[in-house]
Design a protein around this motif. Structure first.
Motif, PDB file in Angstrom:
ATOM      1  N   ILE A  83       5.649  65.326   5.040  1.00 42.13           N
ATOM      2  CA  ILE A  83       5.683  63.882   4.776  1.00 42.13           C
ATOM      3  C   ILE A  83       7.052  63.517   4.240  1.00 42.13           C
ATOM      4  O   ILE A  83       7.563  64.161   3.317  1.00 42.13           O
ATOM      5  CB  ILE A  83       4.589  63.489   3.766  1.00 42.13           C
ATOM      6  CG1 ILE A  83       3.206  63.761   4.345  1.00 42.13           C
ATOM      7  CG2 ILE A  83       4.731  62.030   3.360  1.00 42.13           C
ATOM      8  CD1 ILE A  83       2.072  63.538   3.356  1.00 42.13           C
ATOM      9  N   LYS A  84       7.652  62.494   4.839  1.00 43.46           N
ATOM     10  CA  LYS A  84       8.985  62.050   4.412  1.00 43.46           C
ATOM     11  C   LYS A  84       8.866  60.675   3.755  1.00 43.46           C
ATOM     12  O   LYS A  84       8.373  59.729   4.371  1.00 43.46           O
ATOM     13  CB  LYS A  84       9.942  62.019   5.595  1.00 43.46           C
ATOM     14  CG  LYS A  84      10.219  63.410   6.173  1.00 43.46           C
ATOM     15  CD  LYS A  84      11.266  63.374   7.259  1.00 43.46           C
ATOM     16  CE  LYS A  84      11.540  64.782   7.795  1.00 43.46           C
ATOM     17  NZ  LYS A  84      12.220  65.634   6.818  1.00 43.46           N
ATOM     18  N   VAL A  85       9.336  60.593   2.517  1.00 47.94           N
ATOM     19  CA  VAL A  85       9.213  59.388   1.698  1.00 47.94           C
ATOM     20  C   VAL A  85      10.585  58.715   1.582  1.00 47.94           C
ATOM     21  O   VAL A  85      11.551  59.368   1.186  1.00 47.94           O
ATOM     22  CB  VAL A  85       8.680  59.737   0.295  1.00 47.94           C
ATOM     23  CG1 VAL A  85       8.522  58.481  -0.559  1.00 47.94           C
ATOM     24  CG2 VAL A  85       7.366  60.489   0.404  1.00 47.94           C
ATOM     25  N   PRO A  86      10.683  57.421   1.904  1.00 53.67           N
ATOM     26  CA  PRO A  86      11.983  56.746   1.826  1.00 53.67           C
ATOM     27  C   PRO A  86      12.359  56.372   0.395  1.00 53.67           C
ATOM     28  O   PRO A  86      11.499  56.228  -0.472  1.00 53.67           O
ATOM     29  CB  PRO A  86      11.766  55.488   2.677  1.00 53.67           C
ATOM     30  CG  PRO A  86      10.310  55.180   2.502  1.00 53.67           C
ATOM     31  CD  PRO A  86       9.619  56.518   2.393  1.00 53.67           C
ATOM     32  N   ASN A  87      13.665  56.240   0.171  1.00 59.32           N
ATOM     33  CA  ASN A  87      14.195  55.692  -1.085  1.00 59.32           C
ATOM     34  C   ASN A  87      13.619  56.393  -2.312  1.00 59.32           C
ATOM     35  O   ASN A  87      13.143  55.757  -3.251  1.00 59.32           O
ATOM     36  CB  ASN A  87      13.895  54.190  -1.178  1.00 59.32           C
ATOM     37  CG  ASN A  87      14.362  53.424   0.055  1.00 59.32           C
ATOM     38  OD1 ASN A  87      15.453  53.668   0.557  1.00 59.32           O
ATOM     39  ND2 ASN A  87      13.532  52.530   0.554  1.00 59.32           N
TER      40      ASN A  87
ATOM     41  N   VAL B 280       6.172  67.443   0.907  1.00 60.48           N
ATOM     42  CA  VAL B 280       6.601  66.075   0.618  1.00 60.48           C
ATOM     43  C   VAL B 280       8.078  66.106   0.261  1.00 60.48           C
ATOM     44  O   VAL B 280       8.483  66.784  -0.681  1.00 60.48           O
ATOM     45  CB  VAL B 280       5.790  65.464  -0.544  1.00 60.48           C
ATOM     46  CG1 VAL B 280       6.192  64.010  -0.776  1.00 60.48           C
ATOM     47  CG2 VAL B 280       4.293  65.553  -0.271  1.00 60.48           C
ATOM     48  N   GLU B 281       8.887  65.393   1.042  1.00 60.29           N
ATOM     49  CA  GLU B 281      10.328  65.369   0.793  1.00 60.29           C
ATOM     50  C   GLU B 281      10.881  63.994   1.113  1.00 60.29           C
ATOM     51  O   GLU B 281      10.160  63.087   1.538  1.00 60.29           O
ATOM     52  CB  GLU B 281      11.031  66.453   1.601  1.00 60.29           C
ATOM     53  CG  GLU B 281      10.768  66.405   3.085  1.00 60.29           C
ATOM     54  CD  GLU B 281      11.267  67.642   3.817  1.00 60.29           C
ATOM     55  OE1 GLU B 281      11.837  67.477   4.912  1.00 60.29           O
ATOM     56  OE2 GLU B 281      11.100  68.767   3.306  1.00 60.29           O
ATOM     57  N   ALA B 282      12.174  63.815   0.898  1.00 60.64           N
ATOM     58  CA  ALA B 282      12.790  62.501   1.073  1.00 60.64           C
ATOM     59  C   ALA B 282      13.095  62.221   2.540  1.00 60.64           C
ATOM     60  O   ALA B 282      13.458  63.127   3.299  1.00 60.64           O
ATOM     61  CB  ALA B 282      14.086  62.412   0.253  1.00 60.64           C
ATOM     62  N   ASN B 283      12.924  60.965   2.939  1.00 61.65           N
ATOM     63  CA  ASN B 283      13.391  60.503   4.250  1.00 61.65           C
ATOM     64  C   ASN B 283      14.801  59.976   4.067  1.00 61.65           C
ATOM     65  O   ASN B 283      15.011  58.908   3.503  1.00 61.65           O
ATOM     66  CB  ASN B 283      12.475  59.406   4.784  1.00 61.65           C
ATOM     67  CG  ASN B 283      12.851  58.988   6.199  1.00 61.65           C
ATOM     68  OD1 ASN B 283      13.870  59.410   6.742  1.00 61.65           O
ATOM     69  ND2 ASN B 283      12.029  58.156   6.817  1.00 61.65           N
ATOM     70  N   MET B 284      15.775  60.730   4.532  1.00 62.18           N
ATOM     71  CA  MET B 284      17.176  60.352   4.347  1.00 62.18           C
ATOM     72  C   MET B 284      17.721  59.589   5.552  1.00 62.18           C
ATOM     73  O   MET B 284      18.890  59.192   5.557  1.00 62.18           O
ATOM     74  CB  MET B 284      18.026  61.611   4.116  1.00 62.18           C
ATOM     75  CG  MET B 284      17.566  62.469   2.944  1.00 62.18           C
ATOM     76  SD  MET B 284      17.588  61.598   1.374  1.00 62.18           S
ATOM     77  CE  MET B 284      19.357  61.398   1.146  1.00 62.18           C
ATOM     78  N   ARG B 285      16.863  59.365   6.577  1.00 62.64           N
ATOM     79  CA  ARG B 285      17.351  58.723   7.797  1.00 62.64           C
ATOM     80  C   ARG B 285      17.068  57.231   7.855  1.00 62.64           C
ATOM     81  O   ARG B 285      17.864  56.458   8.367  1.00 62.64           O
ATOM     82  CB  ARG B 285      16.729  59.399   9.027  1.00 62.64           C
ATOM     83  CG  ARG B 285      17.122  60.844   9.214  1.00 62.64           C
ATOM     84  CD  ARG B 285      16.713  61.333  10.600  1.00 62.64           C
ATOM     85  NE  ARG B 285      15.292  61.175  10.830  1.00 62.64           N
ATOM     86  CZ  ARG B 285      14.381  62.068  10.502  1.00 62.64           C
ATOM     87  NH1 ARG B 285      14.746  63.179   9.898  1.00 62.64           N
ATOM     88  NH2 ARG B 285      13.108  61.869  10.761  1.00 62.64           N
ATOM     89  N   ASN B 286      15.899  56.821   7.361  1.00 58.72           N
ATOM     90  CA  ASN B 286      15.539  55.405   7.432  1.00 58.72           C
ATOM     91  C   ASN B 286      14.569  55.060   6.305  1.00 58.72           C
ATOM     92  O   ASN B 286      14.276  55.904   5.452  1.00 58.72           O
ATOM     93  CB  ASN B 286      14.934  55.062   8.801  1.00 58.72           C
ATOM     94  CG  ASN B 286      13.745  55.950   9.139  1.00 58.72           C
ATOM     95  OD1 ASN B 286      12.779  56.033   8.384  1.00 58.72           O
ATOM     96  ND2 ASN B 286      13.807  56.638  10.286  1.00 58.72           N
TER      97      ASN B 286
END
Length: 814
Positions: free
Chosen positions: A333-337, A201-207
């Motif tokens: 899994i990419k989590v935004p904001n 689980v990490e950050a979504n830095m694209r959108n």
């Protein structure tokens, strides 16, 4: 769109956004009403979005302080060029009012550490360096090529990995959801867990979308697994079995039934690779990953169920006909904001490795990359829960000497069922867990008491606040710890420091005066570098001698004890027919057997155990995971050309700029080499077992071919004969390989250090760069940003190289 918005975007150096704002009809009223989601959709790129949000926030703060400056209830917003008085409002948004002065950039940075202020600085400096890159003349020469490469190399993304272990039902998913503040991300509760799939689980830095990248095992690996499964089930039907075999059979049946239903029972492995079974996942047959993209966490969780969870017997998912988790190696899994995940990856990990080689290799790599490990168990059985301690014992060598773990957090979940952490029950639970940890002698070889912390948490109470305050749930302490991991790796500070050095090099190279002074300073730095390299070289050579002594003792013990060790593995207290399948699994998997339940058997690790035990203590002293001391990290961190002191001398003012680049390059180099040391030490530590496995491969391959009557004894004889014939060579070989890798690391460190610092000194003091561009303005801007980040213009450049040490983290976790 009106003139006010257009002027603001221009004033904020964001005029490229004007067409987008015009298209969406953003005017003075609506710009104040934009929320984070709408801003993300308008401005997908993080840099520009961060700038806009910072400026907009300041604008709102000004209007809050002076409410009369804007009347948002007005329905008409004429342009500022309109001469009509209709709907005219008082606008004082240029910072001209003495009553509402905007805070300085330094104040904003101090008020919001690690937030948009740093993002704006990073974006500004990246824009500056992009322009500088374009300015560098196209001529192909040493300085121009060097500058282009250095600017490109400024981009880094150092991530901290936090591994999360725990048995099914311990509350791992609920814990992760609560800590990152996304309630429905990972399914929890009644849904059965699939213990073989690793979930990052990490950050979504694209959108602003929720994404999942699903990585499958290969088609060939699955076909091998099918053959093994079919053979194992066939052997089990023909021979006597025990509880361990029955568990393994149930595991195989569950896996095959999840994917194939009843079809697998009467078909060959070749038939089961038919494309009709994989119509919904053509990516598997093409050896590609599958990407899922949705708007919400709940949607993603629903879509991921069949890739990460076992088949439930009832519930909402009972109608799913085909489950794909047996084919999945890892899900990212990419989590935004989500600021907590900006430089941190949480990994939900199985308790130990996997029968599948690629999954097992990934498991070892991920465990070895964890700087922190969370062991999750229920509070009511925290100290006595065998599964949690088994996980810690089995993975300790991969996390400790074989990894880079600095913190072990034992997390007792569901504390709302007992009491909060301040109560007598909470205090007793923590004390009992700590006492149990002190009994683990093998684990203590890798970790000290200072690295071990205990938390009593309630994910449920953190979200509902029914009985406990948020702080009593201890979830905020874990969040604070993750935030410190983020802050420690200031991407902004590293980038700006490097940019400052490069611009100083460029501007210094343009100066032609002071040739004699440059020559004198060059000679001083050359001598200083030689002296400092000698200081690094000496303790590294002493380390070689210490390791050679330890390993020689380990070789002797290995030779004398290997027959007894081998006997314990291949002649256990089991009936022949029951053990036949186990030994077959051991040789099929090149010495490593992982049953569904029960203890893992690793013959290669058993044979190399005397060697690893002989160097464990010395290895921990040489390569401490804290990275602050030792004959490698420690002496490297103390390496210094003392350029700061030289810059402070009045007689060196004419070469002050030229001395900045070696200083920043020195710190960048230490960061790079410390990372190399961390990576290489894992390879060095695992080399002992790896060498034994390579040597044993011949007898494993021979044993794999055996079948028919007497197979068990023939396999035993083959393995015993090989060990007896090769023991005098194989353990010496393992020793030699480790010492060679240690020498190679020493040489690479010294060579890199000398080459890099020599190059930085020559480019700074022996380069005539008249043809390169003038970067006076760019240097001033970056220097100003650097001062803001450091808080003082007098401090030497600093590069964060690792997470907080256990001692530094104690205030957070206690």
């Amino acid at each position: 769109m009106d003139d006010f918005v257009r002027n603001k975007l221009t004033e904020w150096n964001l005029s490229q956004l004007i067409p987008i704002f015009e298209e969406h009809e953003i005017d003075t009223e609506s710009i104040y009403l934009l929320n984070d989601q709408q801003i993300t959709e308008l401005i997908p790129k993080v840099g520009k979005r961060a700038k806009f949000q910072e400026r907009l926030e300041l604008l709102k703060e000004q209007n809050t302080a002076n409410p009369e400056t804007v009347d948002l209830s007005a329905q008409v917003c004429p342009s500022t060029s309109d001469t009509s008085d209709k709907g005219k409002r008082k606008l004082d948004l240029q910072g001209e009012s003495s009553q509402c002065q905007p805070p300085t950039r330094k104040q904003r940075l101090a008020n919001k550490p690690g937030s948009y202020s740093e993002e704006i600085i990073l974006s500004d400096v990246k824009d500056i360096m992009s322009c500088v890159y374009q300015k560098i003349p196209p001529q192909d020469n040493k300085l121009n090529n060097f500058l282009r490469k250095k600017i490109c190399d400024l981009e880094t993304d150092k991530r901290e990995v936090v591994g999360v272990f725990g048995k099914t039902g311990a509350g791992k998913s609920s814990l992760i959801n609560a800590v990152i503040g996304v309630k429905d991300l990972l399914p929890s509760g009644d849904v059965s867990a699939c213990t073989s799939v690793m979930i990052k689980v990490e950050a979504n830095m694209r959108n602003s979308k929720y994404e999942a990248n699903i990585e499958f095992i290969t088609k060939e690996e699955w076909k091998d697994e099918l053959w093994f499964s079919k053979n194992f089930l066939g052997d089990n039907a023909d021979q006597e079995s025990d509880q361990e075999d029955d568990n393994d059979c149930r595991d195989i049946v569950e896996k095959l039934s999840a994917l194939y239903g009843e079809d697998w029972k009467n078909k060959s492995p070749d038939d089961l690779i038919d494309g009709k079974y994989f119509k919904e996942i053509p990516e598997f047959l093409l050896s590609n990953g599958k990407i899922l993209t949705v708007e919400t966490a709940e949607e993603l969780s629903e879509k991921l169920v069949r890739y990460t969870r076992s088949d439930p017997k009832d519930g909402d998912d009972k109608d799913i006909k085909r489950w794909y988790w047996p084919l999945v190696k890892c899900v990212t899994i990419k989590v935004p904001n989500n600021d907590l995940l900006k430089h941190v990856t949480l990994v939900d990990l199985p308790g130990n490795g996997d029968r599948n080689k690629s999954r097992d290799k990934m498991w070892k790599t991920l465990v070895g990359s964890c700087s922190t490990v969370w062991i999750v168990t229920e509070m009511n059985r925290a100290a006595s829960e065998p599964e949690a301690w088994k996980i810690l014992k089995s993975a300790s060598s991969y996390m400790g000497n074989g990894g880079q773990c600095q913190h072990i957090h034992f997390i007792c979940t569901k504390s709302d069922h007992i009491a909060n952490h301040r109560s007598a029950a909470g205090v007793r639970a923590k004390k009992a867990v700590r006492e149990e940890f002190r009994k683990l002698n093998k684990v203590k070889k890798h970790f000290s008491d200072e690295s071990f912390r205990v938390f009593t948490v309630s994910s449920k109470e953190f979200l509902t606040k029914t009985c406990l305050d948020r702080d009593d749930t201890e979830i905020p302490k874990l969040q604070e710890f993750l935030q410190d991991l983020n802050d420690c790796h200031s991407e902004t500070l590293n980038y700006v420091s490097g940019a400052h050095g490069i611009l100083s090099l460029i501007q210094g190279a343009r100066r032609r005066e002071g040739a004699d002074l440059k020559t004198a300073v060059y000679k001083v730095l050359q001598q200083k570098m030689r002296n400092e390299l000698d200081k690094v070289r000496k303790p590294m050579k002493e380390t070689h001698r210490a390791f050679e002594k330890c390993l020689s003792e380990g070789v002797e013990k290995s030779i004398s004890s290997c027959e007894k060790v081998l006997e314990s593995v291949i002649h256990p207290n089991k009936s022949g027919s029951a053990f036949h399948k186990i030994l077959k699994c051991i040789v099929e998997h090149d010495g490593n057997y992982k049953p569904k339940n029960g203890k893992q058997i690793n013959l290669n690790m058993k044979l190399s155990s005397c060697l690893t035990e002989s160097i464990d203590e010395e290895f921990k002293k040489t390569f401490p995971n804290e990275g602050e001391c030792g004959p490698f990290n420690g002496v490297l961190n103390s390496f210094s050309l003392d350029t700061k002191m030289m810059r402070e001398k009045t007689e060196n003012k004419d070469v002050e700029l030229q001395l900045i680049f070696p200083s920043t390059e020195e710190e960048q180099m230490k960061t790079k080499l410390n990372k190399i040391i961390i990576d290489r030490k894992k390879t060095i530590y695992s080399s002992l077992t790896a060498t034994i496995e390579t040597n044993m491969q011949k007898c494993y391959d021979e044993a794999k071919q055996m079948n028919g009557p007497g197979t068990l004894n023939n396999m035993r004889d083959t393995i015993e004969k090989h060990v007896l014939e090769s023991k005098n060579v194989m353990f010496q070989k393992a020793k030699a390989v480790m010492l060679k890798q240690l020498d190679d690391l020493t040489k690479d460190i010294l060579d890199n250090l000398e080459k890099t610092m020599q190059e930085s000194i020559e480019l700074s003091l022996k380069t005539d760069g008249v043809s390169i561009p003038d970067v006076t303005l760019e240097l001033l801007m970056v220097k100003d940003h650097y001062k803001e980040l450091k808080g003082s213009s007098d401090e030497e450049p600093l590069i964060c190289a690792g997470p907080p040490s256990p001692a530094a983290a104690q205030q957070i976790t206690n």
